[in-house]
Motif scaffolding. Structure first.
Motif, PDB file in Angstrom:
ATOM      1  N   LEU A   1      -5.591  12.864 -10.062  1.00  0.00           N
ATOM      2  CA  LEU A   1      -4.277  13.247  -9.552  1.00  0.00           C
ATOM      3  C   LEU A   1      -3.916  14.585 -10.177  1.00  0.00           C
ATOM      4  O   LEU A   1      -3.833  14.709 -11.394  1.00  0.00           O
TER       5      LEU A   1
ATOM      6  N   PHE B   1       1.967  14.754  -7.269  1.00  0.00           N
ATOM      7  CA  PHE B   1       0.530  14.722  -7.508  1.00  0.00           C
ATOM      8  C   PHE B   1      -0.207  14.727  -6.179  1.00  0.00           C
ATOM      9  O   PHE B   1       0.265  14.153  -5.201  1.00  0.00           O
TER      10      PHE B   1
ATOM     11  N   PHE C   1       1.426   6.076 -15.492  1.00  0.00           N
ATOM     12  CA  PHE C   1       0.093   5.955 -14.882  1.00  0.00           C
ATOM     13  C   PHE C   1      -0.987   5.800 -15.943  1.00  0.00           C
ATOM     14  O   PHE C   1      -1.828   6.688 -16.101  1.00  0.00           O
TER      15      PHE C   1
ATOM     16  N   GLU D   1      -4.764   5.972 -14.616  1.00  0.00           N
ATOM     17  CA  GLU D   1      -5.168   7.059 -13.726  1.00  0.00           C
ATOM     18  C   GLU D   1      -5.642   8.247 -14.547  1.00  0.00           C
ATOM     19  O   GLU D   1      -5.210   8.452 -15.670  1.00  0.00           O
TER      20      GLU D   1
ATOM     21  N   TYR E   1      -1.305  10.334   3.573  1.00  0.00           N
ATOM     22  CA  TYR E   1      -0.098   9.944   2.848  1.00  0.00           C
ATOM     23  C   TYR E   1       0.909  11.079   2.781  1.00  0.00           C
ATOM     24  O   TYR E   1       2.108  10.846   2.786  1.00  0.00           O
TER      25      TYR E   1
ATOM     26  N   ASN F   1       0.809  -1.209   0.000  1.00  0.00           N
ATOM     27  CA  ASN F   1       0.000   0.000   0.000  1.00  0.00           C
ATOM     28  C   ASN F   1       0.843   1.261   0.000  1.00  0.00           C
ATOM     29  O   ASN F   1       0.612   2.180  -0.778  1.00  0.00           O
ATOM     30  N   LEU F   2       1.842   1.284   0.878  1.00  0.00           N
ATOM     31  CA  LEU F   2       2.724   2.449   0.951  1.00  0.00           C
ATOM     32  C   LEU F   2       3.401   2.680  -0.391  1.00  0.00           C
ATOM     33  O   LEU F   2       3.456   3.801  -0.893  1.00  0.00           O
TER      34      LEU F   2
ATOM     35  N   TRP G   1       4.658  10.575   4.102  1.00  0.00           N
ATOM     36  CA  TRP G   1       5.797  10.905   3.240  1.00  0.00           C
ATOM     37  C   TRP G   1       6.741  11.886   3.913  1.00  0.00           C
ATOM     38  O   TRP G   1       7.955  11.727   3.894  1.00  0.00           O
TER      39      TRP G   1
ATOM     40  N   GLU H   1       0.808   3.959  -3.057  1.00  0.00           N
ATOM     41  CA  GLU H   1       0.289   5.308  -2.816  1.00  0.00           C
ATOM     42  C   GLU H   1       1.387   6.359  -2.950  1.00  0.00           C
ATOM     43  O   GLU H   1       1.148   7.444  -3.458  1.00  0.00           O
ATOM     44  N   PHE H   2       2.597   6.064  -2.523  1.00  0.00           N
ATOM     45  CA  PHE H   2       3.709   6.996  -2.712  1.00  0.00           C
ATOM     46  C   PHE H   2       4.046   7.112  -4.196  1.00  0.00           C
ATOM     47  O   PHE H   2       4.313   8.186  -4.716  1.00  0.00           O
ATOM     48  N   TYR H   3       4.008   5.996  -4.877  1.00  0.00           N
ATOM     49  CA  TYR H   3       4.371   5.996  -6.295  1.00  0.00           C
ATOM     50  C   TYR H   3       3.373   6.812  -7.116  1.00  0.00           C
ATOM     51  O   TYR H   3       3.762   7.566  -8.001  1.00  0.00           O
ATOM     52  N   ARG H   4       2.068   6.659  -6.812  1.00  0.00           N
ATOM     53  CA  ARG H   4       1.031   7.399  -7.538  1.00  0.00           C
ATOM     54  C   ARG H   4       1.246   8.893  -7.441  1.00  0.00           C
ATOM     55  O   ARG H   4       0.875   9.655  -8.319  1.00  0.00           O
TER      56      ARG H   4
END
Lengths: 451, 254
Positions: B147, B139, B169, B172, B216, A97-98, B220, A101-104
């Motif tokens: 995004l 994004f 992507f 997306e 997130y 998941n991490l 991060w 979601e970080f990659y997106r």
């Protein structure tokens, strides 16, 4: 384990990224892969850095440990079993998941998954495998994955993981078997080199399969790397560089990383803690030499020798080599071949190839060279353009050395923030200023040279 | 008398200018191109307004591809996107020079010619800048699942980013907004990207992020802090690799 069950994801991420940060390899290069339209992610051959942390190192991958539980007791490592640190473990789904979601959000280029040795090497490797399998098949992740092979894990597991990862690495940790025995009692040379050889052979077999079947699954397409800790043990630069060379030649490694030793533990087997900080200049010189080995056609024995086993703190390895081999200089820029040009201080492999191309269209002069990116203030002592040197200079070791030191070297900022005196303890313990002066044949005080 | 063509700062504008100049069959010293709005009037120069057309643009593109090769074409393509005022003149000069050398496809190697060198430099600057944005675009997930990212580049690099992020992507819906040039790069799910001009951004809509987004972002930022090694801290080195002006819209620096 009871602790980790109630731990929040952000706490876990904090602990396990903090524990992983001493691994230097964070490159995402070596694979070129397009998305097949069913998932997320691609790979770019040259790799992409996404950010730079407060220490100026690049952040390309989500660098984490799967767990910092460890049954090994390596003296230099923060996660060793005898240390009382907070322990945590991810679940495979949390890692996936991490990563996604970080990659997106374009924070990262992929995943760097390492781990402490939890229960046994095989158990740990199995957890890593499950995580990667999930990420690749369930989450359809097609970005970059760098995974550690755990020393002592079974060959079948390493084989399986290799088909999911882009790059694998086993850390050599210390340059000699002797030091390894002293500082990492649970690891040995054989345990480390076996998986390395396994990956190498796997890659060679895979290459043949790919010739026959173009769409065969690819095994560790970005190759393998390793890392050595510099300054925790008494090896000299010559030994380290020879080890690196052997790894490149015999194990076909893509990269050898050098990590300046950072004090995280107190132990009688480690060097005493001083206030000089990690040996960053020494690390820098080793990287410079590493580049010379990989891209410039140099060999370790050309750069150093038994007699002279450490790099000069004052000038870079290439300049040092050139000063020792003045008989081949000056070279004529308009005629010398590519490999000779690359050996000239101030000419890199890019400007060398630009020169070779541009001189087909006309005769080059010093002005052109400058525009092509040649650093003339270094190169001018070693080259001629149309038979003429830039200025009348003597081709004499002392003279050139004096002048090169005058123009100075553009060191990375992190290295220059410290002064030379601080470095002398671990950086170059054989180095004596008097000795250097005698070699250079000069009687002027050292301040004048450095200034 | 030198003839100078005045054109708009667009691909169509500059290529139309090159078309007109090329037609005159004059030499390098007698021709020039300037962008509208940045003319330094010179003596002994004749200024001519360029009439833009799609036809002229395609003709010049084909001329470049056919006689100078794709390598030179991409260098010129990047140079046109630059924010430099003299880009049109440099490209014209390079094309005229290509006529003088025996193998015009090797023009990019002729770096000792000032105009060729200029195009080479411009192209390198633009592709370097595009590469920077490939790294540091961030994004944010809006509440409708799109995004969204905004940037403020010097050159018009959006088209250089399209293929990269489309490949990355494909499933997306994403959008990049260039605040400097007021342009959008829009990618609908499973389709090709498009460049959208002359639209206004809805400042309210881009502030509404999804529920997960904040989580997130925090994760991060936490990772970004904890991955740095205290003993090696060096803000100068960080700035050397990631200059401050790039950081404006980057999540971890906010």
């Amino acid at each position: 384990m009871r602790i980790t069950e109630n731990m929040s994801l952000s706490k876990k991420l904090n602990i396990l990224s903090d524990a992983a940060k001493y691994d230097v390899a964070c490159t995402s290069s070596g694979t070129d892969r397009h998305n097949d339209g069913t998932g997320i992610g691609n790979c770019v051959k040259a790799g992409i850095c996404h950010s730079f942390s407060a220490d100026g190192r690049c952040i390309s991958l989500l660098k984490i440990l799967f767990t910092n539980e460890c049954i090994f007791d390596c003296k230099y490592c923060i996660n060793r079993t005898s240390n009382d640190v907070e322990r945590a473990s991810f679940t495979p789904d949390e890692v996936c998941n991490l990563t996604i979601e970080f990659y997106r959000r374009n924070y990262i280029e992929g995943l760097f998954l390492s781990s402490g040795v939890w229960k046994s090497p095989d158990f740990t490797m199995e957890m890593l495998y499950q995580t990667l399998y999930k990420l690749r098949t369930e989450y359809r992740f097609q970005g970059y994955i760098h995974v550690k092979a755990i020393p002592g894990a079974s060959p079948e597991l390493i084989q399986k993981v290799g088909f999911l990862a882009d790059r694998m690495s086993v850390n050599l940790e210390l340059p000699t078997a002797e030091s390894l025995r002293k500082l990492a009692p649970h690891k040995n040379r054989k345990n480390i080199l076996t998986p390395m050889r396994l990956v190498q052979n796997g890659m060679a077999e895979n290459k043949q399969e790919l010739v026959a079947y173009r769409n065969a699954p690819r095994f560790v397409p970005a190759g393998q790397s390793t890392q050595m800790i510099i300054g925790a043990t008494p090896e000299n630069d010559f030994q380290i560089l020879n080890v690196a060379e052997a790894l490149y030649k015999k194990f076909e490694l893509k990269r050898v990383f050098y990590s300046a030793f950072v004090h995280v533990n107190e132990d009688s087997n480690l060097p005493a803690r001083g206030d000089e900080g990690p040996p960053l200049l020494r690390e820098h010189r080793l990287y410079q030499a590493d580049w010379l080995l990989r891209f410039y056609g140099f060999e370790a024995k050309e750069l150093l020798s038994e007699m002279n086993p450490n790099f000069n703190v004052l000038i870079d390895p290439k300049c040092n080599w050139a000063l020792e081999h003045l008989e081949v200089f000056p070279v004529e820029v308009n005629r010398a071949d590519y490999y000779t040009l690359m050996r000239v201080p101030g000419i890199g492999y890019k400007s060398a190839s630009r020169i070779v191309k541009a001189r087909r269209m006309g005769v080059l002069n010093f002005e052109d060279l400058k525009k092509m990116g040649v650093v003339l203030k270094r190169a001018l002592y070693f080259i001629t353009c149309n038979g003429k040197m830039m200025y009348p200079t003597k081709i004499e070791q002392d003279y050139i050395l004096r002048n090169l030191l005058n123009v100075g070297e553009k060191l990375p900022i992190s290295v220059t923030q410290m002064n030379y005196k601080q470095l002398s303890l671990f950086d170059d313990y054989h180095f004596r200023q008097e000795q250097f002066m005698a070699e250079a044949g000069k009687k002027a005080p050292i301040e004048k040279i450095i200034g | 008398m030198k003839r100078v063509y005045v054109c708009n700062d667009t691909i169509t504008g500059i290529f139309s200018g090159i078309y007109d100049a090329w037609k005159t069959k004059l030499g390098q010293e007698q021709l020039g191109i300037v962008l509208k709005g940045c003319i330094d009037q010179e003596l002994f120069c004749e200024y001519a307004e360029v009439v833009e057309s799609e036809k002229k643009t395609i003709a010049v593109e084909n001329l470049i591809k056919k006689h100078m090769g794709y390598e030179a074409y991409w260098e010129i393509y990047h140079a046109v996107l630059s924010s430099d005022k003299e880009k049109g003149d440099a490209i014209l000069g390079m094309m005229l020079e290509a006529r003088n050398i025996p193998q015009s496809k090797k023009i990019m190697q002729h770096l000792s010619h000032p105009k060729v060198r200029k195009v080479f430099e411009l192209s390198r600057n633009v592709s370097n800048e595009a590469h920077y944005y490939r790294e540091i675009i961030r994004f944010r997930e809006l509440d409708n699942g799109i995004l969204f990212s905004q940037i403020e580049p010097k050159s018009q690099i959006l088209t250089c980013l399209g293929d990269h992020f489309t490949d990355r992507f494909p499933l997306e819906n994403w959008m990049i907004y260039d605040r400097t040039h007021k342009m959008f790069l829009v990618h609908p799910e499973s389709k090709h990207w498009v460049l959208v001009l002359d639209e206004v951004v809805n400042e309210e809509a881009i502030k509404k992020v999804s529920v997960k987004e904040k989580t997130y972002e925090k994760l991060w930022k936490g990772f970004f802090e904890s991955v740095a090694i205290e003993e090696r801290k060096s803000y100068d080195r960080q700035r050397q690799h990631l200059p401050l002006h790039y950081r404006k819209h980057v999540t971890e620096f906010q």
